[in-house]
Design a protein around this motif. Structure first.
Motif, PDB file in Angstrom:
ATOM      1  N   LEU A  57       0.828  -1.213   0.000  1.00  0.00           N
ATOM      2  CA  LEU A  57       0.000   0.000   0.000  1.00  0.00           C
ATOM      3  C   LEU A  57       0.860   1.261   0.000  1.00  0.00           C
ATOM      4  N   LEU A  58       1.985   1.215   0.700  1.00  0.00           N
ATOM      5  CA  LEU A  58       2.887   2.373   0.696  1.00  0.00           C
ATOM      6  C   LEU A  58       3.474   2.604  -0.701  1.00  0.00           C
ATOM      7  N   LEU A  59       3.830   1.520  -1.380  1.00  0.00           N
ATOM      8  CA  LEU A  59       4.349   1.655  -2.748  1.00  0.00           C
ATOM      9  C   LEU A  59       3.266   2.168  -3.696  1.00  0.00           C
ATOM     10  N   LEU A  60       2.048   1.679  -3.539  1.00  0.00           N
ATOM     11  CA  LEU A  60       0.953   2.169  -4.370  1.00  0.00           C
ATOM     12  C   LEU A  60       0.657   3.633  -4.095  1.00  0.00           C
ATOM     13  N   SER A  61       0.802   4.047  -2.854  1.00  0.00           N
ATOM     14  CA  SER A  61       0.606   5.450  -2.505  1.00  0.00           C
ATOM     15  C   SER A  61       1.578   6.343  -3.267  1.00  0.00           C
ATOM     16  N   GLN A  62       2.826   5.918  -3.320  1.00  0.00           N
ATOM     17  CA  GLN A  62       3.829   6.687  -4.054  1.00  0.00           C
ATOM     18  C   GLN A  62       3.572   6.621  -5.563  1.00  0.00           C
ATOM     19  N   GLY A  63       3.185   5.452  -6.044  1.00  0.00           N
ATOM     20  CA  GLY A  63       2.954   5.282  -7.472  1.00  0.00           C
ATOM     21  C   GLY A  63       1.784   6.076  -8.007  1.00  0.00           C
ATOM     22  N   PHE A  64       0.709   6.128  -7.244  1.00  0.00           N
ATOM     23  CA  PHE A  64      -0.485   6.844  -7.687  1.00  0.00           C
ATOM     24  C   PHE A  64      -0.566   8.266  -7.158  1.00  0.00           C
ATOM     25  N   GLY A  65       0.329   8.625  -6.232  1.00  0.00           N
ATOM     26  CA  GLY A  65       0.304   9.960  -5.658  1.00  0.00           C
ATOM     27  C   GLY A  65      -0.883  10.195  -4.741  1.00  0.00           C
ATOM     28  N   ARG A  66      -1.331   9.161  -4.061  1.00  0.00           N
ATOM     29  CA  ARG A  66      -2.487   9.256  -3.172  1.00  0.00           C
ATOM     30  C   ARG A  66      -2.037   9.062  -1.724  1.00  0.00           C
ATOM     31  N   THR A  67      -2.153  10.088  -0.934  1.00  0.00           N
ATOM     32  CA  THR A  67      -1.733   9.988   0.461  1.00  0.00           C
ATOM     33  C   THR A  67      -2.708   9.185   1.311  1.00  0.00           C
ATOM     34  N   SER A  68      -3.912   8.988   0.827  1.00  0.00           N
ATOM     35  CA  SER A  68      -4.881   8.214   1.602  1.00  0.00           C
ATOM     36  C   SER A  68      -4.452   6.756   1.734  1.00  0.00           C
ATOM     37  N   TYR A  69      -3.652   6.254   0.808  1.00  0.00           N
ATOM     38  CA  TYR A  69      -3.151   4.882   0.914  1.00  0.00           C
ATOM     39  C   TYR A  69      -2.193   4.743   2.091  1.00  0.00           C
ATOM     40  N   VAL A  70      -1.489   5.807   2.448  1.00  0.00           N
ATOM     41  CA  VAL A  70      -0.610   5.770   3.614  1.00  0.00           C
ATOM     42  C   VAL A  70      -1.456   5.637   4.875  1.00  0.00           C
ATOM     43  N   ASP A  71      -2.598   6.320   4.909  1.00  0.00           N
ATOM     44  CA  ASP A  71      -3.504   6.191   6.052  1.00  0.00           C
ATOM     45  C   ASP A  71      -4.042   4.768   6.165  1.00  0.00           C
ATOM     46  N   LEU A  72      -4.350   4.158   5.035  1.00  0.00           N
ATOM     47  CA  LEU A  72      -4.817   2.778   5.040  1.00  0.00           C
ATOM     48  C   LEU A  72      -3.711   1.840   5.509  1.00  0.00           C
ATOM     49  N   ALA A  73      -2.470   2.097   5.091  1.00  0.00           N
ATOM     50  CA  ALA A  73      -1.335   1.292   5.553  1.00  0.00           C
ATOM     51  C   ALA A  73      -1.135   1.456   7.052  1.00  0.00           C
TER      52      ALA A  73
END
Length: 149
Positions: free
Chosen positions: A46-62
């Motif tokens: 999820l952290l890698l996807l956050s960086q890849g898509f530019g979505r900080t909400s994925y960091v919250d999910l992680a």
């Protein structure tokens, strides 16, 4: 597709595929270890996807997954304590490898992110992920002082 999403896809595909196989087959000790490692594999993905898509909400999910994944393992360890005492799981090699993978992902993302609030959040996620999974693995192995009378 950039390098971040490709790395996340490969990591999630192999890691989650292996944990689903481990949870669905084999003895109880392998199933609880696979359940514990599922959050340790999915969180860096999820952290890698956050960086890849530019979505900080994925960091919250992680962050949420890093908090709740080991808690779920501790619940299983408590509920299945009698069965696990007969044949305790020992998967320190896999646990340390997955913890190292999480640490590498967090450190690389911290280097890319640079100093600031986002880096602090990544470090908190990494600390929770690694410490939570190490504590949960120790609890599964029966090393948390569970005494039988």
């Amino acid at each position: 597709m950039n390098g971040w999403t490709l790395t996340a896809t490969i990591a999630l595909g192999t890691g989650v595929g292996a944990t689903v196989w481990g949870v669905s087959t084999g003895p109880l000790r392998r199933r609880v270890i696979a359940q514990n490692l599922s959050s340790a594999v999915a969180c860096p993905g999820l952290l890698l996807l956050s960086q890849g898509f530019g979505r900080t909400s994925y960091v919250d999910l992680a962050l949420l997954l890093a908090l709740l994944g080991p808690v779920g393992t501790l619940v299983f360890a408590r509920l299945l304590a009698d069965e696990l005492a007969e044949d305790p799981p020992h998967a320190w090699g896999i646990t340390l490898a997955v913890a190292g993978y999480g640490a590498v992902v967090v450190l690389v993302l911290c280097a890319v992110t640079g100093p600031g609030r986002a880096m602090v959040k990544l470090l908190v996620v990494g600390a929770l992920l690694i410490s939570g999974n190490l504590v949960a693995s120790r609890a599964l192995a029966g090393g948390m002082g569970s005494r039988r009378g």
